[in-house]
Design an enzyme around this catalytic site. Structure first.
Site, PDB file in Angstrom:
ATOM      1  N   HIS A  56      40.028 -23.181 -11.741  1.00 27.48           N
ATOM      2  CA  HIS A  56      41.138 -23.392 -12.344  1.00 27.48           C
ATOM      3  C   HIS A  56      42.743 -24.420 -12.425  1.00 27.48           C
ATOM      4  O   HIS A  56      43.455 -23.649 -11.169  1.00 27.48           O
ATOM      5  CB  HIS A  56      41.987 -21.563 -13.208  1.00 27.48           C
ATOM      6  CG  HIS A  56      40.762 -20.936 -13.088  1.00 27.48           C
ATOM      7  ND1 HIS A  56      39.465 -21.085 -13.283  1.00 27.48           N
ATOM      8  CD2 HIS A  56      40.481 -20.499 -14.654  1.00 27.48           C
ATOM      9  CE1 HIS A  56      38.509 -20.668 -13.979  1.00 27.48           C
ATOM     10  NE2 HIS A  56      38.978 -19.629 -14.755  1.00 27.48           N
ATOM     11  N   ASP A  67      34.264 -19.885 -21.394  1.00 27.25           N
ATOM     12  CA  ASP A  67      35.312 -19.651 -20.658  1.00 27.25           C
ATOM     13  C   ASP A  67      34.696 -17.923 -20.491  1.00 27.25           C
ATOM     14  O   ASP A  67      34.570 -17.253 -19.670  1.00 27.25           O
ATOM     15  CB  ASP A  67      36.650 -19.483 -21.030  1.00 27.25           C
ATOM     16  CG  ASP A  67      37.222 -20.041 -20.350  1.00 27.25           C
ATOM     17  OD1 ASP A  67      37.187 -19.370 -18.523  1.00 27.25           O
ATOM     18  OD2 ASP A  67      38.827 -20.200 -19.873  1.00 27.25           O
ATOM     19  N   GLN A  76      39.942 -15.333  -8.474  1.00 24.12           N
ATOM     20  CA  GLN A  76      40.947 -14.818  -9.256  1.00 24.12           C
ATOM     21  C   GLN A  76      42.836 -14.229  -9.067  1.00 24.12           C
ATOM     22  O   GLN A  76      42.991 -14.547  -9.801  1.00 24.12           O
ATOM     23  CB  GLN A  76      40.641 -14.149  -9.991  1.00 24.12           C
ATOM     24  CG  GLN A  76      41.158 -12.708 -11.270  1.00 24.12           C
ATOM     25  CD  GLN A  76      41.250 -13.531 -12.763  1.00 24.12           C
ATOM     26  OE1 GLN A  76      40.056 -13.710 -12.997  1.00 24.12           O
ATOM     27  NE2 GLN A  76      42.216 -14.608 -12.696  1.00 24.12           N
ATOM     28  N   TRP A 105      39.499 -11.053 -21.773  1.00 24.56           N
ATOM     29  CA  TRP A 105      40.750 -12.202 -21.800  1.00 24.56           C
ATOM     30  C   TRP A 105      40.600 -13.013 -23.900  1.00 24.56           C
ATOM     31  O   TRP A 105      40.973 -13.750 -24.450  1.00 24.56           O
ATOM     32  CB  TRP A 105      40.819 -13.788 -20.994  1.00 24.56           C
ATOM     33  CG  TRP A 105      40.996 -13.260 -20.043  1.00 24.56           C
ATOM     34  CD1 TRP A 105      42.066 -13.393 -19.304  1.00 24.56           C
ATOM     35  CD2 TRP A 105      40.304 -13.062 -18.977  1.00 24.56           C
ATOM     36  NE1 TRP A 105      42.532 -12.831 -17.674  1.00 24.56           N
ATOM     37  CE2 TRP A 105      40.998 -12.721 -17.486  1.00 24.56           C
ATOM     38  CE3 TRP A 105      38.749 -12.629 -18.535  1.00 24.56           C
ATOM     39  CZ2 TRP A 105      40.711 -12.333 -16.502  1.00 24.56           C
ATOM     40  CZ3 TRP A 105      38.369 -12.197 -17.551  1.00 24.56           C
ATOM     41  CH2 TRP A 105      39.124 -12.042 -16.644  1.00 24.56           C
ATOM     42  N   HIS A 145      32.320 -24.292 -18.002  1.00 29.87           N
ATOM     43  CA  HIS A 145      32.838 -23.778 -17.792  1.00 29.87           C
ATOM     44  C   HIS A 145      32.720 -21.904 -18.323  1.00 29.87           C
ATOM     45  O   HIS A 145      33.158 -21.648 -19.202  1.00 29.87           O
ATOM     46  CB  HIS A 145      34.485 -23.922 -17.315  1.00 29.87           C
ATOM     47  CG  HIS A 145      35.925 -22.963 -17.068  1.00 29.87           C
ATOM     48  ND1 HIS A 145      36.145 -22.954 -15.858  1.00 29.87           N
ATOM     49  CD2 HIS A 145      36.100 -21.265 -17.726  1.00 29.87           C
ATOM     50  CE1 HIS A 145      36.993 -22.532 -16.126  1.00 29.87           C
ATOM     51  NE2 HIS A 145      36.688 -21.590 -16.587  1.00 29.87           N
ATOM     52  N   GLU A 165      46.561 -23.445 -15.357  1.00 33.47           N
ATOM     53  CA  GLU A 165      46.161 -23.098 -16.869  1.00 33.47           C
ATOM     54  C   GLU A 165      47.923 -21.962 -17.264  1.00 33.47           C
ATOM     55  O   GLU A 165      47.596 -21.326 -17.176  1.00 33.47           O
ATOM     56  CB  GLU A 165      45.425 -21.861 -16.971  1.00 33.47           C
ATOM     57  CG  GLU A 165      44.681 -21.338 -17.985  1.00 33.47           C
ATOM     58  CD  GLU A 165      44.101 -20.485 -18.144  1.00 33.47           C
ATOM     59  OE1 GLU A 165      43.340 -20.049 -17.392  1.00 33.47           O
ATOM     60  OE2 GLU A 165      43.495 -19.988 -19.184  1.00 33.47           O
ATOM     61  N   HIS A 177      32.618 -17.391 -17.517  1.00 32.12           N
ATOM     62  CA  HIS A 177      32.889 -16.048 -16.409  1.00 32.12           C
ATOM     63  C   HIS A 177      32.124 -14.875 -16.909  1.00 32.12           C
ATOM     64  O   HIS A 177      32.327 -14.071 -17.618  1.00 32.12           O
ATOM     65  CB  HIS A 177      33.813 -15.284 -16.824  1.00 32.12           C
ATOM     66  CG  HIS A 177      34.846 -16.714 -16.336  1.00 32.12           C
ATOM     67  ND1 HIS A 177      36.104 -16.120 -15.037  1.00 32.12           N
ATOM     68  CD2 HIS A 177      36.452 -17.875 -17.028  1.00 32.12           C
ATOM     69  CE1 HIS A 177      37.324 -17.574 -15.076  1.00 32.12           C
ATOM     70  NE2 HIS A 177      37.194 -18.300 -15.616  1.00 32.12           N
TER      71      HIS A 177
HETATM   72 ZN    ZN Z   1      37.896 -19.449 -16.665  1.00 33.05          ZN
END
Ligand code: ZN
Length: 430
Positions: free
Chosen positions: A211, A310, A153, A316, A58, A214, A60
């Site tokens: 996802h 992630d 997203q 993030w 996982h 979350e 990005h």
């Molecule tokens: Zn993610």
């Protein structure tokens, strides 16, 4: 008989010690003791761990290494991160995505991380991230197995062009169908998005990785719908639920019903410990929830659990280094999985478990597997996590593609040893 590569005297993750590994034409052809044949290259692995490569299921990669662009996340929350990414997305170029992703892949290789599943945002009508990462997948294919997930997203239904863009991304060659049901406008829209996305995957014969939930909202129950749709459409073993953090806050009785459903549908669970421990519980005062999904409990039902990285230096998460041992370490701390046996399990959460979730062919250290592995400055998997051990050598297709010097320090203290090697501190079980 002459081999391309012979590794001598290795310790393996399953506890076997003093094992030789012979490689020829990119495959492992023998795993046994006392192999004596010639080899073009020989590596002495005495008292060191040889492990299959690390796997991150996982990530990005379209956002990685963008920290500070166009500004920092001041609150540190998921929602400010998504807003910030929205600002950056508008000014993203294909070249910039490629450059940052390739730079991250260099770091990944140096950490023995040779397979990555990355989500790629499709809520940008130019599809710059998709174009960029398709190019990167091709460029790195000789050293990293890169899987791409079409990730809406901003919500499949909440963002007007998301569905069109997602289908276009799949047509362009993106491998997997993603989703974000908890970010749709209503619970009902979330459930509908799960159904629609699973149908798209079933029609096209693709895997799914969403996802899912979350959030700290205990009523966010899209994982139930995901498990249901997986079974209805015969997608067992091909679907993953990422994050699943609402499960941390759910009612115990409901969870006792939910876990068998996930197990029955063979849905893989991917927790992201570094991110979930920083993003969840943000609306709490004290006590403050950890937010990570229920790892031990899922394990007890036979659900395949992986830990993902992630984010690395993006809107993030400002930290991260491509080190899956750091991810495993955080996972075991947050889940309080501290017995020797549980720590070994957490090592599997960054190696064999994500390899299973990603359906990687030829993964492992058995005869016939791909000759991909890592030599670590540690005696075993527990020590590897404890030390975030140095990757002394990274091998891909039977060739050494990265090396590091052992980590050690010279001491200048009278009456004490001159050299400190952290790997010498392994407990007496050896
Ligand atoms: Zn993610």
């Amino acid at each position: 008989m002459s081999f391309d590569l012979l590794v001598k005297n290795a310790d393996l993750p399953d506890g076997r010690t003093g094992i030789d590994i012979a490689c020829l034409d990119g495959r492992i052809v023998a795993v046994e003791t006392g192999i004596t044949a010639d080899a073009a290259e020989v590596i002495d692995a005495t008292a060191k761990l040889v492990s299959p490569p690390f796997v991150d299921s996982h990530f990005h990669m379209d956002a990685t290494l963008s920290l500070g662009l166009p500004r920092m996340n001041q609150s540190g929350t998921l929602l400010e991160g998504i807003a910030l990414w929205g600002e950056l997305k508008g000014i993203l170029t294909v070249d910039a995505v490629v450059e940052r992703a390739l730079k991250y892949c260099d770091l990944a290789v140096s950490q023995g991380l040779l397979a990555i599943r990355t989500h790629v945002d499709v809520c940008d009508d130019k599809l710059s991230g998709v174009q960029g990462l398709l190019e990167v997948r091709e460029k790195v294919k000789d050293y990293i197995d890169l899987q791409l997930v079409a990730f809406p997203q901003d919500g499949l239904y909440r963002s007007p062009s998301a569905e069109t863009n997602l289908l276009k991304a799949l047509d362009m060659g993106v491998d997997i169908v993603g989703g974000i049901p908890h970010f749709e406008r209503t619970m009902d829209d979330g459930a509908k998005s799960v159904r629609r996305l699973c149908e798209i995957a079933a029609e096209r014969g693709l895997m799914v990785d969403m996802h899912c939930d979350e959030t700290d909202d205990p009523m966010s129950r899209h994982i139930e719908t995901l498990a249901y749709e997986t079974q209805r459409l015969g997608l067992q073993g091909r679907v993953a639920g990422s994050h699943l953090t609402s499960m941390h806050s759910m009612d115990n009785y409901y969870v006792s019903k939910l876990l068998p459903l996930i197990a029955e549908a063979e849905v893989h669970a991917i927790a992201n410990p570094l991110i979930n421990i920083t993003l969840q519980g943000r609306h709490d005062t004290y006590p403050k929830r950890r937010g990570q999904t229920r790892v031990s409990e899922m394990r007890s039902y036979g659900i395949n659990v992986a830990f993902g990285h992630d984010c690395v230096m993006d809107p993030w998460y400002s930290m991260g280094s491509g080190d899956m041992l750091e991810v495993a370490s955080m996972g075991l701390h947050v889940a309080q999985m501290t017995s020797r046996e549980e720590i070994r399990y957490c090592y599997d959460c960054v190696t064999s478990h994500p390899a299973k979730a990603m359906g990687l062919e030829g993964y492992g250290l058995e005869k016939g597997c791909k000759a991909d592995f890592v030599l670590l400055q540690a005696r075993d998997t527990i020590e590897a996590i404890r030390l975030k051990a140095a990757r002394l050598a990274v091998i891909k297709s039977g060739k050494v593609i990265a090396t590091s010097e052992p980590r050690q320090t010279r001491l200048a203290i009278e009456g004490r040893p001159g050299l400190v090697n952290p790997a010498d501190y392994a407990p007496k079980e050896h």
